[in-house]
Design a protein around this motif. Structure first.
Motif, short mmCIF file in Angstrom:
data_model
loop_
_atom_site.label_atom_id
_atom_site.label_comp_id
_atom_site.label_asym_id
_atom_site.label_seq_id
_atom_site.Cartn_x
_atom_site.Cartn_y
_atom_site.Cartn_z
N GLY A 1 -6.31 6.38 5.97
CA GLY A 1 -5.04 6.78 5.37
C GLY A 1 -4.06 5.64 5.16
N ASP A 2 -4.28 4.50 5.83
CA ASP A 2 -3.42 3.35 5.59
C ASP A 2 -3.56 2.91 4.14
N ARG A 3 -2.46 2.40 3.59
CA ARG A 3 -2.48 1.93 2.21
C ARG A 3 -2.11 0.45 2.15
N VAL A 4 -2.80 -0.25 1.26
CA VAL A 4 -2.56 -1.68 1.06
C VAL A 4 -2.59 -1.98 -0.42
N ARG A 5 -2.24 -3.21 -0.75
CA ARG A 5 -2.46 -3.66 -2.13
C ARG A 5 -3.42 -4.83 -2.08
N TYR A 6 -4.29 -4.84 -3.05
CA TYR A 6 -5.30 -5.88 -3.15
C TYR A 6 -5.64 -6.05 -4.62
N ASN A 7 -5.52 -7.25 -5.11
CA ASN A 7 -5.90 -7.55 -6.49
C ASN A 7 -5.16 -6.66 -7.50
N TYR A 8 -3.85 -6.56 -7.36
CA TYR A 8 -3.00 -5.76 -8.26
C TYR A 8 -3.37 -4.28 -8.28
N GLN A 9 -3.89 -3.76 -7.19
CA GLN A 9 -4.28 -2.36 -7.11
C GLN A 9 -3.87 -1.82 -5.75
N ALA A 10 -3.46 -0.58 -5.69
CA ALA A 10 -3.16 0.08 -4.42
C ALA A 10 -4.43 0.78 -3.94
N TRP A 11 -4.67 0.69 -2.64
CA TRP A 11 -5.89 1.25 -2.04
C TRP A 11 -5.53 2.04 -0.79
N GLU A 12 -6.32 3.08 -0.51
CA GLU A 12 -6.16 3.86 0.71
C GLU A 12 -7.44 3.74 1.54
N CYS A 13 -7.26 3.46 2.83
CA CYS A 13 -8.40 3.27 3.73
C CYS A 13 -9.12 4.61 3.93
N ASN A 14 -10.45 4.61 3.73
CA ASN A 14 -11.24 5.83 3.92
C ASN A 14 -12.20 5.73 5.10
N THR A 15 -12.25 4.55 5.73
CA THR A 15 -13.09 4.31 6.90
C THR A 15 -12.29 3.45 7.86
N ALA A 16 -12.12 3.89 9.09
CA ALA A 16 -11.34 3.09 10.04
C ALA A 16 -11.93 1.69 10.16
#
Length: 75
Positions: free
Chosen positions: A25-40
């Motif tokens: 559920g954590d969210r980050v940005r990487y390579n001009y894209q927003a991502w949500e963690c799906n695996t701890a």
């Protein structure tokens, strides 16, 4: 520019760090894209796209209540 528009939409998220751990559920940005963690990620690791789900840019705007205005180029 389009890159600035995208960056403004995902700015609230921290940049992915290879020295951090992440919960589902954590969210980050990487390579001009927003991502949500799906695996701890309990041990820091290099970027692994299999552990993340890309977030739709429009959904990111809604989640962050980002106001985006567009110029009317037709005038």
């Amino acid at each position: 520019s389009i890159n600035n528009l995208v960056l403004n939409m995902i700015e609230p998220y921290a940049v992915y760090s290879t020295t951090s751990t992440y919960a589902v559920g954590d969210r980050v940005r990487y390579n001009y894209q927003a991502w949500e963690c799906n695996t701890a990620i309990t041990t820091a690791e290099a970027w692994n796209a299999a552990h993340w789900t890309a977030l739709d840019a429009i959904q990111t705007q809604i989640d962050n209540k980002t106001l985006v205005t567009f110029r009317d180029w037709s005038s």
